[in-house]
Design a protein around this motif. Structure first.
Motif, short mmCIF file in Angstrom:
data_model
loop_
_atom_site.label_atom_id
_atom_site.label_comp_id
_atom_site.label_asym_id
_atom_site.label_seq_id
_atom_site.Cartn_x
_atom_site.Cartn_y
_atom_site.Cartn_z
N PHE A 1 73.42 41.10 54.24
CA PHE A 1 74.56 40.68 53.45
C PHE A 1 75.80 40.48 54.32
N THR B 1 77.67 38.00 50.11
CA THR B 1 76.68 36.92 50.08
C THR B 1 75.40 37.34 50.78
N LYS B 2 74.26 37.10 50.11
CA LYS B 2 72.97 37.48 50.69
C LYS B 2 72.49 36.40 51.66
N ASN C 1 76.29 45.35 50.51
CA ASN C 1 75.44 45.14 49.34
C ASN C 1 75.91 46.09 48.23
#
Length: 528
Positions: free
Chosen positions: A150, A155-156, A205
């Motif tokens: 992340f 944002t992954k 995360n």
């Protein structure tokens, strides 16, 4: 190749050589002139080098940090350290560190190798299937797995990898390391485990439902490679058939600290800038630690002393050249003269021959006079008590022979002025003004412009080492002398040829006379 004297018995080669020595005297004069011009050019360039160095020192005095640098101290430097900037406000600041930032790390839960075996990370999987505790299954073709991390904004980032039976474990780990995931993966042979760790600290995360809130997440079509082959599993899937396995992850935390007892911040790293102070957290603290910020007057004082010394060094060397005595009876030595002298004699001779080549040079003299005015002229609009160097305890030496050197007459006055108002001292040196009127410009700014003008004028005379001769006066003079030397050497060849023709004619005449004499003697002898 010439051979003479067969008829006359004279050493014609020696005679021609002696005659040519006299003919070459003007050539020696040309070569001496060329050498003198080269020495003079080098002297000017050396003066320019000194002024370039002074100009650099003046530019350093144009930076605010030179006068307004800060000192910082910590009540517990082993736990919290800090760095302040020129604009940081002096004072004391309280910090309590509740948690340090850490990078997420995943480690194999069990050894990777089978009992009594040891895997070879540089060997293909197909050649050591039985060496793994859980053998990779390539019966259905390549094994796929996906890793995810992340970014700071949550944002992954995902990357899917395919593993073939001809690859090695090193190949797989390299692909992970080379990806954009920000993971550092390696195998430790002693522990017989694989380690994956984030290259950055922090907890990005924030969703507990995505990989159980982990920073390094994975899944796979058969979950066989990461979970089983690399033993990175807790033993069960998060839900049957999901392909997402629980894993034990450590780290992946933000730092947490409280600033001045009221503001709590959780940055992703252990370095954090707040209120123009850069903090570095090293340990969790039991209570508040104190950071003290103050003005670094010693550093500013040392910078000004260094600047004054550089100026004094420059004018001492330039004035030395301007006053240097000229020994006109000592001309550059010719090659023949050097051969007849010892090395020490040559050195002493050339020392006098080089002396005074730029004596009383008007460009350098005018440049030094302008620099003195730059120092003495008050700064228009300056704060009272900060308009001239004399008000800072810096004055011109009373020794006339030193020709305008500066002396820090009262160090305590200078230090007190720096402590009182470092910004006013900075403006005295570095104010831009209108860029035209000297009185509106700071001392360093004036010096830069004066030196730049002087350097350009000298370059017009002596050029730079990278310039062709045609671009500067002494260079053009050198070209003219070279042309004179070439023409004269051509003339010498013609003169030498003429001498040899004359001596050859003499030899022929003597030979003819000798032949006639021998004939007459033979005739007279035959009459008895």
């Amino acid at each position: 190749m010439r051979i003479g004297g067969l008829a006359s018995g004279m050493d014609i080669d020696q005679l021609v050589g002696d005659l040519m020595k006299a003919e070459r005297l003007p050539l020696d004069k040309y070569k001496q002139k060329k050498q003198t011009l080269e020495w003079q050019r080098d002297e000017y360039r050396e003066m320019n080098k000194l002024m370039y160095e002074m100009q650099t020192a003046a530019r350093d005095m144009n930076y605010e940090r030179t006068y307004t640098s800060k000192t910082t101290s910590s009540s517990n430097d082993g736990a919290v350290s800090a760095a302040a900037f020129p604009s940081t406000i002096s004072g004391t600041y309280k910090v309590k560190v509740d948690r340090l930032a850490s990078a997420a790390v995943r480690v194999s839960q069990d050894t990777v190798s089978a009992s009594g075996q040891k895997i070879d990370t540089s060997k293909a999987f197909k050649d050591q299937i039985s060496s793994f505790k859980t053998a990779p299954d390539f019966s259905g073709g390549p094994i796929s797995f996906t890793l995810a991390t992340f970014k700071e904004d949550g944002t992954k980032v995902e990357k899917t990898f395919d593993v073939t039976e001809t690859e090695t474990l090193n190949d797989v780990l390299k692909k992970i390391n080379d990806s954009e995931l920000g993971i550092r993966a390696f195998y430790d042979s002693t522990a017989d485990k694989v380690v994956m760790e984030r290259t950055v600290t922090g907890d990005f995360n924030k969703d507990p439902n995505t990989f159980l809130g982990a920073e390094i997440g994975y899944n796979g079509t058969n979950a066989g490679f990461i979970a089983n082959v690399l033993q990175m599993k807790a033993g069960k899937e998060t839900s049957p058939g999901s392909g997402v396995w629980e894993t034990t992850e450590t780290g992946g935390t933000n730092a947490k600290f409280t600033y001045n007892g009221s503001l709590t911040v959780e940055p992703p790293t252990n370095d954090y800038k707040i209120n123009n102070i850069q903090f570095n957290f090293k340990q969790v603290t039991a209570g508040e630690e104190t950071i003290t910020v103050g003005n670094n007057t010693e550093a500013a004082f040392d910078s000004i002393v260094k600047f004054v010394n550089k100026y004094n060094e420059m004018i001492e060397k330039i004035n030395g050249k301007l006053d240097e005595k000229r020994y006109r009876d000592y001309n550059p030595l010719s090659d023949e003269e050097k051969e007849a002298m010892e090395e020490k004699q040559i050195e002493l001779w050339e020392e006098k021959a080089k002396s005074g080549l730029i004596r009383n040079d008007s460009t350098l003299s005018n440049g030094l006079n302008s620099l003195r005015l730059d120092f003495y002229e008050p700064l228009a609009g300056a704060l009272k008590g900060f308009g001239q160097l004399a008000e800072l305890g810096i004055k011109t030496t009373s020794n006339y022979a030193e020709k305008g050197k500066l002396v820090i007459e009262n160090e305590e006055v200078l230090k007190s002025k720096l402590a009182e108002n470092p910004d006013a001292v900075y403006k005295l040196f570095a104010t831009d003004g209108d860029g035209k009127t000297r009185s509106t410009m700071g001392i360093a700014e004036r010096l830069i412009k004066t030196i730049d003008s002087t350097i350009k004028t000298i370059e017009g005379k002596a050029g730079k080492s990278t310039w062709v001769n045609q671009k500067f006066t002494l260079g053009r003079n050198l070209n003219d002398v070279d042309s004179q030397i070439n023409r004269f050497e051509d003339r010498l060849i013609q003169v030498e040829d003429r001498y040899w023709r004359q001596f050859t004619a003499m030899e022929k005449a003597i030979q003819k006379a000798n032949s006639q004499s021998a004939y007459l003697m033979q005739q007279f002898s035959g009459g008895y």
